[in-house]
Design a protein around this motif. Sequence first.
Motif, mmCIF file in Angstrom:
data_model
loop_
_atom_site.group_PDB
_atom_site.id
_atom_site.type_symbol
_atom_site.label_atom_id
_atom_site.label_comp_id
_atom_site.label_asym_id
_atom_site.label_seq_id
_atom_site.Cartn_x
_atom_site.Cartn_y
_atom_site.Cartn_z
ATOM 1 N N PRO A 1 -6.521 36.297 -52.351
ATOM 2 C CA PRO A 1 -7.693 35.427 -52.247
ATOM 3 C C PRO A 1 -8.643 35.847 -51.137
ATOM 4 O O PRO A 1 -8.244 36.459 -50.147
ATOM 5 N N ALA B 1 -16.243 27.854 -54.254
ATOM 6 C CA ALA B 1 -15.148 28.020 -53.284
ATOM 7 C C ALA B 1 -14.558 26.686 -52.870
ATOM 8 O O ALA B 1 -13.383 26.607 -52.483
ATOM 9 N N HIS C 1 -9.683 31.553 -54.218
ATOM 10 C CA HIS C 1 -9.842 31.140 -52.825
ATOM 11 C C HIS C 1 -9.545 29.650 -52.671
ATOM 12 O O HIS C 1 -8.814 29.232 -51.765
#
Length: 374
Positions: free
Chosen positions: A164, A189, A307
């Motif tokens: 990530p 994100a 992420h």
Amino acid sequence: MANIQKRPNGKWRARYRDLDGKEHARHFDRKIDAQRWLDEVTASLVTGQYVDPRSAKKLFKEYAEEWRTRQPHRPSTAKAVAQHLRCYAYPAWEKRALGAIKPGDVQKWVTDLTTTHGLAASTTRTVFNTVNAVFRAAVRDRMILHNPCEGAKLPAVPRKRVVPLSVEQVRRLSAEIPARYRGLVLLGAATGLRPGELFGLQLRHVDLLHATMSVEQQIQQTAKHGVYVGPPKTTRSYRTAPLPKVAVQALHAHLRDFPVSGPEGWLFTAPEGGPVVYTSFMDGSWRPACQRAGKPKGTGPHALRHHYASLLIKHGESVKTVSERLGHTNAAMTLNIYTHLWPDSEERTRAAVDRAYADDGSADRSDLPDAEAA
């Protein structure tokens, strides 16, 4: 109605009529074999497992095309299914009858997909799933008795570990991408939405007062259908995503700089107007930004989703919660992708035992008798 008669040539003729009244007959050297065959047919008729021998003679391509056209596939899936059949299944079985394709034929075909056609293991499995669906439908339609795909050995798919992006990498990427997509990067994100789900957001999906966002659609693109609004990937993909402060702040800034007119207005738009188109976004904005930010080649918008998942895992969220936030079909899918990001179980096991023995001094073995200590 069924009966057995001895023919002038010494053979035994077994006859029966199917559910449509059509007569079927076979000849045997022995009466016992004729009776066994009639018993099997009668049992299949009674249990609803009967398969008309004529059905199995239908050509694979003819049935597969009938199956394909009646499926409620979304355009992108329909395109993939048609390609799988046209490029890989029909060349092998175009003129073969459904009932003539045996498990051995399927196994050889699967092996040829990797050795002859050079398909990756994951692609081979995807193509196989399409053909398997055709044969499963043929069994349900009583065209054939058994699915020749059952028991086929498929190539193992090498597991790629997701690496990530860090928080700093996401910030750097958001700084390098054109201003109209800065909020998109930060929102992806902070929520883990798929790229198509981000592109499909309209103002009506955002509730800044309660810091939530509803996922109800996505923007898709195919050569045949162009750019269109479609449903989320799966039923579980319909969800309400909580908006962290960073997402709320990014949306406030985005709406200030790029106002949206009305609830039906697109949250993020292409430079020329309208919803974001994946190919144009990748070529014109994402890849150049990744290059300027020093991201590895091949990094796609899906990296923002990874992420987000890594942040949830790092801060102790359960597999169930991560799966729900990402809109995965089930928790097993989540584990399959991110299992290496969860804390190491061996370390947790050692720590649990050490904590249990740390308070009462049992871990100190100096007072034990020699024999016991040994």
